[in-house]
Write a protein that holds these residues in place. Structure first.
Motif, PDB file in Angstrom:
ATOM      1  N   ARG A   1       0.870  -1.691   0.305  1.00 15.50           N
ATOM      2  CA  ARG A   1       0.058  -0.614  -0.096  1.00 15.50           C
ATOM      3  C   ARG A   1       1.105   2.006  -0.049  1.00 15.50           C
ATOM      4  NH1 ARG A   1      -4.897  -0.412   0.731  1.00 15.50           N
ATOM      5  NH2 ARG A   1      -5.975   1.593   1.497  1.00 15.50           N
ATOM      6  N   GLN A   2       1.794   1.412  -0.035  1.00 12.33           N
ATOM      7  CA  GLN A   2       3.080   2.678   0.591  1.00 12.33           C
ATOM      8  C   GLN A   2       4.739   2.167  -0.745  1.00 12.33           C
ATOM      9  OE1 GLN A   2       2.778   3.187   4.451  1.00 12.33           O
ATOM     10  NE2 GLN A   2       0.860   3.652   4.688  1.00 12.33           N
TER      11      GLN A   2
ATOM     12  N   ALA B   1      -3.945  -3.636  -2.403  1.00 12.71           N
ATOM     13  CA  ALA B   1      -2.775  -2.106  -2.821  1.00 12.71           C
ATOM     14  C   ALA B   1      -3.240  -0.474  -2.817  1.00 12.71           C
ATOM     15  CB  ALA B   1      -1.495  -2.385  -4.371  1.00 12.71           C
ATOM     16  N   GLY B   2      -5.104  -0.633  -3.004  1.00 21.91           N
ATOM     17  CA  GLY B   2      -4.967   0.571  -2.899  1.00 21.91           C
ATOM     18  C   GLY B   2      -4.722   1.959  -4.387  1.00 21.91           C
TER      19      GLY B   2
ATOM     20  N   ASN C   1      -1.861   2.643  -4.330  1.00 25.50           N
ATOM     21  CA  ASN C   1      -1.109   2.947  -4.484  1.00 25.50           C
ATOM     22  C   ASN C   1      -0.743   2.045  -6.093  1.00 25.50           C
ATOM     23  OD1 ASN C   1       1.998   3.162  -4.513  1.00 25.50           O
ATOM     24  ND2 ASN C   1       2.602   0.650  -3.505  1.00 25.50           N
TER      25      ASN C   1
END
Length: 168
Positions: free
Chosen positions: A6-7, A135-136, A138
Motif C-alpha cells: 500500500r505504500q 494495494a489500493g 498504490n
C-alpha cells in the motif's frame, strides 16, 4: 506485507507491471470478441454451464444464468456486456484510470467465468486482481489515477482515506 503493497514505491512499480499485463489480456480478449467476423455470442458459454457440458458450474450460478437468459434463449445482454466489459476493464487497467473499479469489475467477470465452469486463466487473474485491490491507490500511482483520485476526493469528501500519507 500490507505496508509494502500500500505504500512502497517499489511495490507501485511492480503493481503497474501487473496492472498493465492484466489490462493487455483483457483488451485483447475483448477486441477479439468485438472484431470477430461472426460476432460474439455468449450462448455457447451459457448453454455449456446450463447443460453441464463444461466443467461443473455452481448450481446457484446456473440458476442465475437460467433466470437472466430465459434458460439460455436470450443471451443478448451478455453478448454485449462481456466484450465491452473486457475492453473497458483493459483500457482502464492499462492507463491506470479508475483502477480499483476496473480491478473489481475484472474480478467480477473472472469469478463469473469460473462459476460458469470456465477455468482457463481465471484463477490466476483473480489472484492478481485481488493484489491490485488490496494495494489500493498504490496500484494506480503510476497512471491517470494519480490525478483523478485526488480530484474526486476533493469533490467527494467521503472518499478520503490514506492518500495523503502516500503522496507525501
Amino acid at each position: 506485507m500490507m505496508n509494502f503493497l500500500r505504500q512502497s514505491r517499489t511495490a507501485s512499480l511492480i503493481l503497474t507491471l501487473i496492472r498493465v499485463f492484466l489490462g493487455v489480456q483483457w483488451l485483447e480478449a475483448g477486441l477479439g470478441k468485438l472484431l470477430a467476423e461472426e460476432g460474439f455470442s455468449a450462448s455457447g458459454i451459457i448453454s455449456g454451464a446450463l447443460n453441464g457440458n463444461a466443467n461443473p458450474a455452481y448450481p446457484w450460478f446456473t440458476s442465475f444464468l437460467s433466470f437472466t437468459t430465459n434458460a439460455g434463449e436470450n443471451t443478448f445482454l451478455f453478448d454485449s456486456l462481456i466484450p465491452w466489459g473486457q475492453v473497458l476493464v483493459g483500457l482502464a487497467l492499462i492507463f491506470g484510470a479508475f483502477t480499483l473499479l476496473a480491478g473489481w469489475a475484472g474480478l467480477l467477470m473472472n469469478s463469473s467465468f469460473l462459476l460458469a465452469g470456465i477455468i482457463s486463466e481465471n484463477p490466476t487473474f483473480i489472484y492478481l486482481q485481488i493484489i491490485i485491490l488490496i494495494a489500493g491507490f498504490n496500484s494506480a500511482r503510476v497512471g491517470l489515477d494519480y490525478w483523478i483520485t485526488p480530484m474526486l476526493r476533493r469533490k467527494f469528501p467521503f472518499l478520503h482515506n490514506d492518500i495523503s500519507t502516500i503522496r507525501s
